[in-house]
Design an enzyme around this catalytic site. Sequence first.
Site, mmCIF file in Angstrom:
data_model
loop_
_atom_site.group_PDB
_atom_site.id
_atom_site.type_symbol
_atom_site.label_atom_id
_atom_site.label_comp_id
_atom_site.label_asym_id
_atom_site.label_seq_id
_atom_site.Cartn_x
_atom_site.Cartn_y
_atom_site.Cartn_z
ATOM 1 N N HIS A 1 -2.620 -3.403 8.460
ATOM 2 C CA HIS A 1 -2.640 -3.890 7.077
ATOM 3 C C HIS A 1 -3.159 -2.798 6.154
ATOM 4 C CE1 HIS A 1 -2.340 -7.553 4.474
ATOM 5 N NE2 HIS A 1 -2.939 -6.696 3.648
ATOM 6 N N HIS B 1 -2.060 -0.744 2.169
ATOM 7 C CA HIS B 1 -1.219 -0.695 0.970
ATOM 8 C C HIS B 1 -1.201 0.733 0.456
ATOM 9 C CE1 HIS B 1 -1.452 -5.102 0.790
ATOM 10 N NE2 HIS B 1 -2.765 -4.987 0.879
ATOM 11 N N TYR C 1 -1.283 -6.431 -10.913
ATOM 12 C CA TYR C 1 -2.577 -5.825 -11.239
ATOM 13 C C TYR C 1 -2.354 -4.317 -11.271
ATOM 14 C CZ TYR C 1 -2.830 -5.319 -6.098
ATOM 15 O OH TYR C 1 -2.547 -5.043 -4.787
ATOM 16 N N ASP D 1 -6.968 -3.082 5.678
ATOM 17 C CA ASP D 1 -6.765 -3.486 4.286
ATOM 18 C C ASP D 1 -7.007 -2.324 3.314
ATOM 19 O OD1 ASP D 1 -5.953 -5.283 2.313
ATOM 20 O OD2 ASP D 1 -7.967 -6.052 1.965
#
Length: 275
Positions: free
Chosen positions: A14, A16, A32, A232
Site C-alpha cells: 500500500h 501512493h 485533496y 501507506d
Amino acid sequence: MSTSSNPSGVWDCHTHIYGPWEQFPLPANAAYTPAPAPFSDLLTMHRKLGISHGVLVQAAPYGTDHSAILAAIAGSQGHYRGVGIIDESTTDAQLQMMHDGGLRGIRFNLMGHLPGARDPEKLRRLAERVASFGWHVLVHGELPTLIPFLQAWKNLQTPLVIDHMARPDLTQPIDAFLMAELRSELSQGNRWIKLSGIDRAMQGAPGPWPQALDDVRSLLESAPERAIWGSDWPHPNIKGPVPNDAQLLNFITQVCDSPALQQAVLIDNPARLYT
C-alpha cells in the site's frame, strides 16, 4: 526479522505517489492537494528498508487517470503492481490496457472524506467486471459501513481485500460484535485483510505500538494465508506526525511472530495476490 536483514521478495502492498507535477499534474477538482511524493522517493525508502516489491494504489486526487502509476510500474522491471479506480464509464479496452500495464485490482472508497460511489449494487457491478481479469477489489471503509457491504456481497466471486484493517480505533474498546462479523467474513476463502494503517488505528500516537499487537494478531489469525501488509507511504491525510516507515515494518514483523508468518504476510501472500 529486522529491517536491515529482510529476505528477498518483501512486498509493501500500500503506497501512493504524487507527481512530479510537471509530468503528472493534479486535476483542478482534486479530492485533496498532497505534497509531491514521486516514485523515485518511494524507491529510495524501499531500498533503505530492504523492500523489493510494491503496490501503487491509485491516489484519490488523480481520479481515474492512472498515468502516474502506470508510468512507475512500467519502469519497475516487474517489481511493482497497481490498484486502480474505475467507474461506470471505464471501458473493457481500458481495463485490458490497465491489466497489461500491471494493475491487479480496483479500490472502493467508503470513507466519508474521499470521493466515490456508495451504492452496493453499482459497486458490485464494477467488482464483477474486473473478476474476468483475475483482479481483486480493495475496500476502504470503517467497520460499521463496511460490514453491510460485505454481507451484501456474500456470493460475490471477486476477491475482496479489506483495507487498513477496516480502520479500527484501537485506542478505544473494540466493538466485539463488529469484530466477530469481520472475522466471520475473513473465514471465507476470497476475503483478505491488509494489516496496514496501525498509526491511523492508534489515532496518530507515535510507535512502536506494543499495546496494539494482540488486536492485529487476532486479525492475522483469522486469515494467515490471506493477510498482507502495506506502509501507506507517504501517509496522506493522517492525524499526528508522519510515522517512521522502518517502525511500521518492524511492527508487522512483531505481529507475525514466527518466520513462517513473516514469510506468508510479507512475501508469499502478496506474490500470489498480485501475480
